[in-house]
Design a protein around this motif. Sequence first.
Motif, short mmCIF file in Angstrom:
data_model
loop_
_atom_site.label_atom_id
_atom_site.label_comp_id
_atom_site.label_asym_id
_atom_site.label_seq_id
_atom_site.Cartn_x
_atom_site.Cartn_y
_atom_site.Cartn_z
N GLN A 1 -5.85 2.55 57.60
CA GLN A 1 -4.39 2.66 57.51
C GLN A 1 -3.72 2.15 58.78
N GLN A 2 -4.29 2.47 59.92
CA GLN A 2 -3.72 2.01 61.19
C GLN A 2 -3.72 0.47 61.27
N LEU A 3 -4.84 -0.11 60.86
CA LEU A 3 -4.96 -1.58 60.89
C LEU A 3 -4.04 -2.23 59.87
N ARG A 4 -3.94 -1.63 58.70
CA ARG A 4 -3.06 -2.18 57.67
C ARG A 4 -1.60 -2.14 58.09
N ARG A 5 -1.23 -1.10 58.83
CA ARG A 5 0.16 -1.01 59.32
C ARG A 5 0.49 -2.15 60.27
N GLU B 1 -20.44 -4.74 69.80
CA GLU B 1 -20.13 -3.88 70.93
C GLU B 1 -19.63 -2.53 70.42
N PHE B 2 -19.78 -1.51 71.24
CA PHE B 2 -19.24 -0.19 70.90
C PHE B 2 -17.94 0.00 71.67
N ILE B 3 -16.89 0.44 70.97
CA ILE B 3 -15.60 0.67 71.64
C ILE B 3 -15.02 2.00 71.18
N PRO B 4 -14.15 2.61 71.98
CA PRO B 4 -13.51 3.86 71.57
C PRO B 4 -12.63 3.64 70.33
N VAL C 1 -9.44 0.55 68.83
CA VAL C 1 -9.80 -0.35 67.73
C VAL C 1 -8.64 -1.27 67.32
N VAL C 2 -7.46 -0.72 67.12
CA VAL C 2 -6.34 -1.50 66.60
C VAL C 2 -6.00 -2.67 67.53
N GLU C 3 -5.82 -2.37 68.81
CA GLU C 3 -5.46 -3.44 69.76
C GLU C 3 -6.60 -4.45 69.91
#
Length: 491
Positions: free
Chosen positions: A326-330, A384-387, A391-393
């Motif tokens: 949902q965050q990415l779709r926004r 890679e692993f990220i917090p 993710v969105v940015e």
Amino acid sequence: MAKNLTPRKEDYSKWYNDLVINADLAENSGVRGCMVIKPYGFAIWERMQAELDRMFKETGHQNAYFPLFIPKSYFSKEASHVDGFAKECAVVTHYRLKNDEDGKGIVVDPEAKLEEELIVRPTSETIIWDTYRKWIQSYRDLPILVNQWANVVRWEMRTRLFLRTAEFLWQEGHTAHATEKEAIAEAEQMMNVYAEFAENFMAVPVVKGLKTESERFAGALETYCIEALMQDGKALQAGTSHFLGQNFAKAFDVKYATKEGGLEHVWATSWGVSTRLMGALIMTHSDDNGLVLPPNLAPDQVVIVPIYRSEEQFEMVSKVAKELQQQLRREGLRVKFDDRDTHKPGWKFNEYELKGVPVRIAIGPKDVEKGTVELARRDTLTKEFIPQTEVVEKVKLLMEDIQSVLFEKAKHYREAHTTEVDSYEDFKKVLKDKGGFISAHWDGTSATEERIKNETKATIRCIPLEGSKDTGSCMVTGKPSSQRVLFAKAY
């Protein structure tokens, strides 16, 4: 799944065909020479359509639709046009079937012969200019800026999915203008629109140029084109825009009353790109692991794959995955959450790698506990692993980066495979050993052009519109040449 692909170095043609089939883009149909475009392949084509349609409308064009069938007599009105398409036309001769009297199925009813045969649309200039005669009376009716999305049929014996099929999808623009200057400006504008689309959305660098007289569209005074270079060193014509002069207006008697009270024939253009762009997209970026899609055209830009062993873990992982979706779709991103329980995560990873999804996110129970995700990018196959909070940015930046990296990689390949030569011997050696675009002087005659084509299978892809206009001597005849042209073997 990717193991089903023939390596490019082993057999590029087979690799391409394997990829189209295995990535679920298209398949051969029960009709010889025709293809079935499968949902995933059509989704990519729809992305192309949407962006091109927007660009056409921003330049003042409107969509319309014209008949699939064209009376045979229309083609005879413009001599060079009929010569150009006569061998490729599918012809309808009857309008009815009937049961065979011997009980052997269905036959064509000989009593149902058409008074005039109908040609199945190979291109629409003739039917459109017959229509424009009714639309145009005065300078007030001009310009007409019309595009249609349609299918066309050009009888092909040797076919290849997307690149060359008997029936294919395309758009064709047809415009009418009061002056020669306006029509030429329109033809150049649409070539530039195609180039902008190819480079900014497909991430495919192109050369803008003019076709030689022998390579022009049948009935055109000038053909503008964009040419791309594929990974096997062959060129592909990605789009054409034609200045038709007054040829079709004269053939169909389309005149307009001028402001001064005179009567003049109108000036015309036509321009088009087709599902051949799918072939260009595949062959420019993809690798031995499968399809590689630029984010601007990917149906799914991001796929989220949950990793779990129990129903409890699935619920925990799904909650985080759906929130991220949902965050990415926004942010306007196209994101798929693959929660199918019929396939294991490893199988899904392979599938999305094969289908070229730009970014893959994997989330398991340990990731939920740590507040991280695994991020994988398709173009470089790096992880890679990220917090989760980043993710969105991160994904937004990745979309821009992947798009840019793909374009620069393709541009670097083209530059490394564009060679200047001055002698015919060097030309043949580069063509055999290296391939790609070859920049050479040509004396401007059809005879020399035909000789080179017959002896080497290379054609003049375009007379570049940009670059040096250095004078020299034709590599074959030694006669004067005003500028270099681009040769290549082509699809």
